[in-house]
Each structure stands twice: as C-alpha cells, then as structure tokens.
Design a protein around this motif. Sequence first.
Motif, PDB file in Angstrom:
ATOM      1  N   ILE A 123       0.871  -1.179   0.000  1.00  0.00           N
ATOM      2  CA  ILE A 123       0.000   0.000   0.000  1.00  0.00           C
ATOM      3  C   ILE A 123       0.903   1.222   0.000  1.00  0.00           C
ATOM      4  CG2 ILE A 123      -1.605   1.405   1.333  1.00  0.00           C
ATOM      5  CD1 ILE A 123      -2.952  -0.987   2.365  1.00  0.00           C
ATOM      6  N   LEU A 124       0.717   2.079  -0.995  1.00  0.00           N
ATOM      7  CA  LEU A 124       1.461   3.334  -1.091  1.00  0.00           C
ATOM      8  C   LEU A 124       0.486   4.466  -0.804  1.00  0.00           C
ATOM      9  CD1 LEU A 124       3.391   2.669  -4.434  1.00  0.00           C
ATOM     10  CD2 LEU A 124       3.959   1.892  -2.137  1.00  0.00           C
TER      11      LEU A 124
ATOM     12  N   ARG B 160       2.271  -4.581   3.362  1.00  0.00           N
ATOM     13  CA  ARG B 160       3.302  -3.630   3.799  1.00  0.00           C
ATOM     14  C   ARG B 160       2.883  -2.251   3.347  1.00  0.00           C
ATOM     15  NH1 ARG B 160       9.193  -5.240   2.849  1.00  0.00           N
ATOM     16  NH2 ARG B 160       9.382  -3.350   4.065  1.00  0.00           N
ATOM     17  N   GLY B 161       2.825  -1.322   4.270  1.00  0.00           N
ATOM     18  CA  GLY B 161       2.389   0.036   3.963  1.00  0.00           C
ATOM     19  C   GLY B 161       3.526   1.026   3.970  1.00  0.00           C
TER      20      GLY B 161
ATOM     21  N   ASP C 233       1.367  -7.532  -5.065  1.00  0.00           N
ATOM     22  CA  ASP C 233       0.235  -6.733  -5.488  1.00  0.00           C
ATOM     23  C   ASP C 233       0.401  -5.319  -4.949  1.00  0.00           C
ATOM     24  OD1 ASP C 233      -0.891  -9.034  -6.676  1.00  0.00           O
ATOM     25  OD2 ASP C 233      -1.602  -9.686  -4.719  1.00  0.00           O
ATOM     26  N   VAL C 234      -0.278  -4.360  -5.584  1.00  0.00           N
ATOM     27  CA  VAL C 234      -0.057  -2.954  -5.254  1.00  0.00           C
ATOM     28  C   VAL C 234      -1.384  -2.217  -5.155  1.00  0.00           C
ATOM     29  CG1 VAL C 234       1.026  -0.792  -6.005  1.00  0.00           C
ATOM     30  CG2 VAL C 234       2.141  -2.976  -6.500  1.00  0.00           C
ATOM     31  N   VAL C 235      -1.508  -1.407  -4.109  1.00  0.00           N
ATOM     32  CA  VAL C 235      -2.640  -0.507  -3.962  1.00  0.00           C
ATOM     33  C   VAL C 235      -2.094   0.889  -3.709  1.00  0.00           C
ATOM     34  CG1 VAL C 235      -4.600   0.143  -2.520  1.00  0.00           C
ATOM     35  CG2 VAL C 235      -4.234  -2.243  -3.094  1.00  0.00           C
ATOM     36  N   LEU C 236      -2.598   1.825  -4.472  1.00  0.00           N
ATOM     37  CA  LEU C 236      -2.256   3.229  -4.294  1.00  0.00           C
ATOM     38  C   LEU C 236      -3.406   3.921  -3.584  1.00  0.00           C
ATOM     39  CD1 LEU C 236      -0.475   5.734  -4.921  1.00  0.00           C
ATOM     40  CD2 LEU C 236      -1.721   5.904  -7.095  1.00  0.00           C
ATOM     41  N   VAL C 237      -3.093   4.770  -2.625  1.00  0.00           N
ATOM     42  CA  VAL C 237      -4.103   5.542  -1.912  1.00  0.00           C
ATOM     43  C   VAL C 237      -3.917   6.994  -2.338  1.00  0.00           C
ATOM     44  CG1 VAL C 237      -5.083   6.133   0.332  1.00  0.00           C
ATOM     45  CG2 VAL C 237      -3.966   3.910   0.001  1.00  0.00           C
ATOM     46  N   SER C 238      -4.682   7.396  -3.337  1.00  0.00           N
ATOM     47  CA  SER C 238      -4.579   8.739  -3.915  1.00  0.00           C
ATOM     48  C   SER C 238      -5.686   8.918  -4.941  1.00  0.00           C
ATOM     49  CB  SER C 238      -3.217   8.916  -4.593  1.00  0.00           C
ATOM     50  OG  SER C 238      -3.058  10.226  -5.100  1.00  0.00           O
ATOM     51  N   HIS C 239      -5.855  10.151  -5.399  1.00  0.00           N
ATOM     52  CA  HIS C 239      -6.788  10.463  -6.480  1.00  0.00           C
ATOM     53  C   HIS C 239      -6.047  11.016  -7.685  1.00  0.00           C
ATOM     54  CE1 HIS C 239      -8.942  11.175  -2.627  1.00  0.00           C
ATOM     55  NE2 HIS C 239      -9.819  10.384  -3.212  1.00  0.00           N
ATOM     56  N   ASP C 240      -4.776  11.243  -7.533  1.00  0.00           N
ATOM     57  CA  ASP C 240      -3.958  12.046  -8.428  1.00  0.00           C
ATOM     58  C   ASP C 240      -3.712  11.383  -9.781  1.00  0.00           C
ATOM     59  OD1 ASP C 240      -2.005  13.703  -9.559  1.00  0.00           O
ATOM     60  OD2 ASP C 240      -1.043  14.063  -7.619  1.00  0.00           O
ATOM     61  N   ARG C 241      -4.051  12.074 -10.845  1.00  0.00           N
ATOM     62  CA  ARG C 241      -3.869  11.577 -12.204  1.00  0.00           C
ATOM     63  C   ARG C 241      -2.397  11.380 -12.557  1.00  0.00           C
ATOM     64  NH1 ARG C 241      -1.972  14.434 -16.003  1.00  0.00           N
ATOM     65  NH2 ARG C 241      -3.090  13.397 -17.685  1.00  0.00           N
ATOM     66  N   ASP C 242      -1.497  12.010 -11.811  1.00  0.00           N
ATOM     67  CA  ASP C 242      -0.066  11.867 -12.084  1.00  0.00           C
ATOM     68  C   ASP C 242       0.412  10.417 -11.985  1.00  0.00           C
ATOM     69  OD1 ASP C 242       0.100  14.593 -12.457  1.00  0.00           O
ATOM     70  OD2 ASP C 242       0.963  15.013 -10.484  1.00  0.00           O
TER      71      ASP C 242
ATOM     72  N   VAL D 286      -3.907  -4.973  -8.761  1.00  0.00           N
ATOM     73  CA  VAL D 286      -3.606  -3.554  -8.611  1.00  0.00           C
ATOM     74  C   VAL D 286      -4.887  -2.859  -8.176  1.00  0.00           C
ATOM     75  CG1 VAL D 286      -2.866  -1.448  -9.796  1.00  0.00           C
ATOM     76  CG2 VAL D 286      -1.800  -3.635 -10.368  1.00  0.00           C
ATOM     77  N   GLY D 287      -4.781  -2.019  -7.157  1.00  0.00           N
ATOM     78  CA  GLY D 287      -5.952  -1.334  -6.644  1.00  0.00           C
ATOM     79  C   GLY D 287      -5.707   0.134  -6.404  1.00  0.00           C
ATOM     80  N   LEU D 288      -6.805   0.849  -6.227  1.00  0.00           N
ATOM     81  CA  LEU D 288      -6.775   2.275  -5.923  1.00  0.00           C
ATOM     82  C   LEU D 288      -7.797   2.534  -4.828  1.00  0.00           C
ATOM     83  CD1 LEU D 288      -5.523   5.021  -6.975  1.00  0.00           C
ATOM     84  CD2 LEU D 288      -7.690   5.304  -8.183  1.00  0.00           C
ATOM     85  N   ILE D 289      -7.347   3.173  -3.753  1.00  0.00           N
ATOM     86  CA  ILE D 289      -8.222   3.541  -2.649  1.00  0.00           C
ATOM     87  C   ILE D 289      -8.300   5.059  -2.587  1.00  0.00           C
ATOM     88  CG2 ILE D 289      -8.530   3.557  -0.137  1.00  0.00           C
ATOM     89  CD1 ILE D 289      -7.161   0.849  -0.005  1.00  0.00           C
TER      90      ILE D 289
END
Length: 184
Positions: A8-9, A52-53, A107-116, A131-134
């Motif tokens: 988790i990033l 792992r965060g 596996d990867v989850v990003l915690v953001s809204h950012d288009r970058d 792959v996830g997005l929170i």
Amino acid sequence: MTDRTSWILVDGENIDATLGGSILGRRPQPDERPRWDRLLGFLEERWQQPVRGLFFLNASTHLPMPFVQALLALGYTPVPLSGPADAKVVDLAIQRTLRALEDRSGDVVLVSHDRDFVDDLAALVDDDRRVGLIGFHEFRSSEFAAVPGIEFFDLEYDVHAFDAQLPRVRVIPIEEFDPLQFLG
C-alpha cells in the motif's frame, strides 16, 4: 496466508487535501481523519496476504514526529521526503516506487486520487498482479477508470476508515437505498 505481499502506497497529502478542501471545507477534526490501520487490515482481509504500507510525507519544512511515531506503531513505514519548494516530492517518490515495483512480485494498492500516477499504476497491471486504488470515488481522476484491471475501493464506504460519517453525496445503488436515512 501466502508468501506474496501487498504493497500500500499512501499519498497522505492528496487524501488530506481532498478531505479538508473538497469534502469538509475545513481542517478535519480528529474523528474525521482516516484510521490508517484500517487500510492495512482491509487489504489483508480482502486479498488474504500480508500487507506492507509505505506512507509518503513531505517533510521539507518539518518532520511531524508524533505522526511518524503513530504510523510506525500502526505498522507503516514512513517515507519522509524533502526537496525544493516547487518540487512535488511525494508524487515523485511514489512514481519512482511504482516503477521499482514493476520488477518485483506482489500486489499494489495506491491511496490517492492524483492523475499523475495513472501511467505508472497502469504499467503494473498484468495477469499475475492485483492492482488497486483507494480513495473517494467522486474525487479520483477519471483517467484511472480507463485502465482495465484496477480494483477500486472507497476509503469511507469500502474500507470504513472513518469513525464519523463524512458529508458526501454519493450515488446509492437501489438495493442499498433506505428512505429513513433521508426522512430522519
């Protein structure tokens, strides 16, 4: 449990800015802030593997030690960054981390809204990696929706990361509609 790991990033700046600026219109009260440990627990339960965060912080002007200590106690690895005032140090570090994860399993989850982060997150999607997005669904960049294979989770409704209900307007699936919520 499995040998596989979920990463988790957390783009803390992005979530904090969205919460304070777009949802609340003011600085959040303590009960209106995310309970960051719930993200780790949610993903561990959802994907049935260790998590792992990494929590990215802009520490260019100061290092918020009480918050860093709290993150450590919750099981996160704080990533305090500094740089010139015009550098988006958190975004740059997350982009570099997403690129580094291309060569690693997990596996990867990003915690953001950012288009970058759209291109770097999209590069991770394959048949062997989840792959996830929170975030808050209504504030996430629409460009993420164009990437097949990303799982989307709402920070409030799916993860239940808040102790207080946030003043959000959301589209309600008819099977979840309760008129008493509106007549109360």
